[in-house]
Design a protein around this motif. Structure first.
Motif, mmCIF file in Angstrom:
data_model
loop_
_atom_site.group_PDB
_atom_site.id
_atom_site.type_symbol
_atom_site.label_atom_id
_atom_site.label_comp_id
_atom_site.label_asym_id
_atom_site.label_seq_id
_atom_site.Cartn_x
_atom_site.Cartn_y
_atom_site.Cartn_z
ATOM 1 N N LEU A 1 -11.327 -22.007 56.970
ATOM 2 C CA LEU A 1 -12.324 -23.178 56.476
ATOM 3 C C LEU A 1 -12.392 -24.346 58.126
ATOM 4 O O LEU A 1 -11.002 -24.998 58.440
ATOM 5 C CB LEU A 1 -11.592 -23.814 55.555
ATOM 6 N N VAL B 1 -17.242 -21.002 55.872
ATOM 7 C CA VAL B 1 -16.143 -20.309 55.483
ATOM 8 C C VAL B 1 -15.745 -18.716 56.663
ATOM 9 O O VAL B 1 -17.116 -17.942 56.875
ATOM 10 C CB VAL B 1 -16.316 -19.399 54.375
ATOM 11 N N TYR C 1 -14.622 -16.235 48.721
ATOM 12 C CA TYR C 1 -14.277 -17.620 47.124
ATOM 13 C C TYR C 1 -14.895 -18.321 46.655
ATOM 14 O O TYR C 1 -14.990 -18.965 46.822
ATOM 15 C CB TYR C 1 -12.908 -17.897 48.166
ATOM 16 N N MET D 1 -14.363 -21.435 45.804
ATOM 17 C CA MET D 1 -13.733 -22.670 46.933
ATOM 18 C C MET D 1 -13.680 -23.876 45.876
ATOM 19 O O MET D 1 -14.881 -24.360 44.497
ATOM 20 C CB MET D 1 -14.171 -23.286 47.993
ATOM 21 N N CYS E 1 -12.052 -28.878 52.661
ATOM 22 C CA CYS E 1 -12.314 -27.794 51.977
ATOM 23 C C CYS E 1 -11.171 -26.726 51.406
ATOM 24 O O CYS E 1 -10.561 -26.794 52.584
ATOM 25 C CB CYS E 1 -13.340 -26.944 53.194
ATOM 26 N N ALA F 1 -10.158 -23.304 49.651
ATOM 27 C CA ALA F 1 -10.424 -21.448 49.028
ATOM 28 C C ALA F 1 -9.357 -21.504 48.246
ATOM 29 O O ALA F 1 -8.132 -21.525 48.452
ATOM 30 C CB ALA F 1 -11.038 -20.909 50.802
ATOM 31 N N TYR G 1 -4.885 -23.482 45.676
ATOM 32 C CA TYR G 1 -5.461 -22.652 46.854
ATOM 33 C C TYR G 1 -5.032 -22.744 48.431
ATOM 34 O O TYR G 1 -4.833 -23.863 48.353
ATOM 35 C CB TYR G 1 -6.809 -24.334 46.865
#
Length: 123
Positions: free
Chosen positions: A4, A24, A30, A32, A94, A96, A110
């Protein structure tokens, strides 16, 4: 397998707008999310989105100003920040979930994270 990369951070005036992007790379789509961290505070949940983008969740304090979206054809997730306030200054991350996951608020849900992008707000 999952990478990411955030971009779009920078300096924005209070009241202005900014859009963050997360590129991504991975074998699946995913669920996210976006998180942010301000010095002296723990990282907090900002927004989440389902793997297909059909469901979105913005934390209550940011509803109406922030919006999360994604374009899976471009393998990119976005955070639109409007009416930015000084308190929004932070490093934005960020993240995922696993391919089987849904939207969650907890960092522990995550497993994959980007390096973060800095948002600075001037007044």
């Amino acid at each position: 397998q999952v990478q990411l990369v955030e971009s779009g951070g920078g300096l924005v005036q209070a009241g202005g707008s900014l859009r963050l992007s997360c590129a991504v790379s991975g074998p699946h789509e995913y669920a996210m999310g976006w998180f942010r961290r301000t010095p002296g505070k723990e990282r907090e949940f900002v927004a989440g989105i389902s793997s297909g983008g059909g469901r979105q969740l913005v934390t209550d304090s940011l509803k109406g100003r922030f919006a999360i979206s994604r374009d899976n054809a471009k393998s990119t997730m976005y955070l639109q920040m409007n009416a930015v306030e000084p308190e929004d200054a932070a490093v934005y991350y960020c993240a995922a979930r696993s391919w089987w996951g849904d939207i969650k608020r907890e960092e522990s849900e995550y497993p994959y994270w980007g390096q973060g992008t800095q948002v600075t707000v001037s007044s």
